[in-house]
Design an enzyme around this catalytic site. Structure first.
Site, mmCIF file in Angstrom:
data_model
loop_
_atom_site.group_PDB
_atom_site.id
_atom_site.type_symbol
_atom_site.label_atom_id
_atom_site.label_comp_id
_atom_site.label_asym_id
_atom_site.label_seq_id
_atom_site.Cartn_x
_atom_site.Cartn_y
_atom_site.Cartn_z
ATOM 1 N N CYS A 118 0.878 -1.169 0.000
ATOM 2 C CA CYS A 118 0.000 0.000 0.000
ATOM 3 C C CYS A 118 0.908 1.210 0.000
ATOM 4 O O CYS A 118 1.497 1.551 1.023
ATOM 5 C CB CYS A 118 -0.912 0.017 1.228
ATOM 6 S SG CYS A 118 -1.852 1.553 1.348
ATOM 7 N N CYS A 121 -0.436 4.241 2.465
ATOM 8 C CA CYS A 121 -0.449 4.174 3.933
ATOM 9 C C CYS A 121 -0.194 2.741 4.368
ATOM 10 O O CYS A 121 0.929 2.263 4.285
ATOM 11 C CB CYS A 121 -1.756 4.716 4.504
ATOM 12 S SG CYS A 121 -3.245 4.114 3.688
ATOM 13 N N SER A 122 -1.213 2.042 4.848
ATOM 14 C CA SER A 122 -0.988 0.690 5.390
ATOM 15 C C SER A 122 -2.210 -0.192 5.174
ATOM 16 O O SER A 122 -2.525 -1.017 6.013
ATOM 17 C CB SER A 122 -0.672 0.778 6.878
ATOM 18 O OG SER A 122 -1.711 1.462 7.553
ATOM 19 N N CYS A 123 -2.925 -0.014 4.061
ATOM 20 C CA CYS A 123 -4.108 -0.827 3.798
ATOM 21 C C CYS A 123 -3.700 -2.296 3.711
ATOM 22 O O CYS A 123 -2.722 -2.640 3.039
ATOM 23 C CB CYS A 123 -4.784 -0.376 2.505
ATOM 24 S SG CYS A 123 -5.440 1.301 2.638
#
Lengths: 214, 88
Positions: A118, A121-123
């Site tokens: 991702c 961000c941090s999906c």
């Protein structure tokens, strides 16, 4: 206990903190969270226990959930088809509640290796894999996985030959991705539980291959 | 399809590395509440179309070091897309 009595047989370095304390000062976001939380509790909108329970619920996922699904897919071709066409429904079949808006399973093949990042961000498919590992949220991985995936994979110990294409999946919006690794050779006699034990978190992100059977 | 650079500020979902690049639609993903509005306390309605767009890595990075068949797939909302050849 005073200093004189403080003599035992281990070195204090043995229990030095494994990571730096990061909660000595509040970030702006943490301060805002705590202010909002105390207002919601004061106003009777929700209780502290409800907020705690929701955080616990959010963090209940573990890589074992995805491993169970993939192991089932390895032994049951009909389940595999259902997992590839509707991952959320396939999770529900095994009693796993997936809260993501949309989950997609992508299958590794002899011609294509897949990996997920991702970049924004941090999906991450938290219902099936738990919280993302530190590398996954690092800026180094997020910027390099799309730019030089083969080099990144080699650093993870995975050398994909040039005859095999690499597809990088940027999980930048509403879909969450599960990579279905190929079933390792020599696992024909293994039970579903034993197969699940070969499927690691990183192999479902596409940064590793399943563990080879002993 | 061509990825536009619509100059939209803030928490948007089309990273700069694919803007102005040309790829192909891999699949239609469905309609989703617009996260670029939801990030600012709005409802993100009506839901907007989301597509998976596939690029050849060589088309994104001129000096890409890998196999010619290497690809990248990314989710792009409808308002960031234009027919290949158009850039605005």
């Amino acid at each position: 206990m005073n200093g004189d009595e403080h003599n035992h047989d281990h070195d204090h370095d043995d229990h030095a903190p494994t990571r730096e304390d990061d909660d000595l000062e509040l970030t702006e976001g943490e301060a805002r969270f705590l202010a909002l939380k105390s207002l919601l509790i004061e106003q009777g909108v929700m209780t502290a226990d409800e907020i705690r329970a929701r955080m616990e619920f959010n963090e209940r996922g573990s890589p074992h959930q995805a491993a169970r699904m993939i192991a089932r897919a390895w032994v049951d071709p009909a389940y595999k088809e259902r997992m590839l066409s509707d991952t959320k429904a396939a999770a529900a079949e095994l009693g796993i509640e997936a809260t993501e808006a949309a989950l997609v399973t992508i299958e590794n093949t002899p011609k294509r290796h897949n990996m997920v990042v991702c970049t924004l961000c941090s999906c991450y498919p938290r219902s099936l894999l738990g919280e993302p590992p530190a590398f996954y949220v690092s800026k180094a991985y997020r910027s390099r996985a799309v730019r030089e995936p083969r080099k990144v994979l080699r650093e993870f110990g995975v050398d994909i030959p040039d005859a095999v294409d690499i597809a990088v999946h940027d999980s930048n919006a509403d879909l969450r991705y599960v990579i279905m690794p190929m079933r390792p050779a020599g696992t024909e006699g293994l039970s579903e539980d034993d197969l699940a034990a070969l499927i690691t978190r990183d192999s479902v992100v596409g940064c590793a291959l399943p563990v080879e059977p002993a | 399809m061509r990825i536009l650079d619509i100059g939209k500020p803030g928490h948007v979902r089309t990273p700069t590395y694919v803007r102005h690049k040309t790829g192909t639609i891999e699949r239609f993903c469905g309609l989703f509440e617009n996260p670029e509005d939801k990030a600012y306390g709005r409802w993100g309605l009506p839901p907007i179309p989301l597509y998976r767009v596939q690029f050849r890595q060589d088309d994104i990075w001129p000096d890409y070091d890998g196999a010619p068949g290497d690809v990248l797939e990314i989710e792009i909302y409808d308002h960031w897309l234009a027919p290949a050849g158009e850039d605005s």
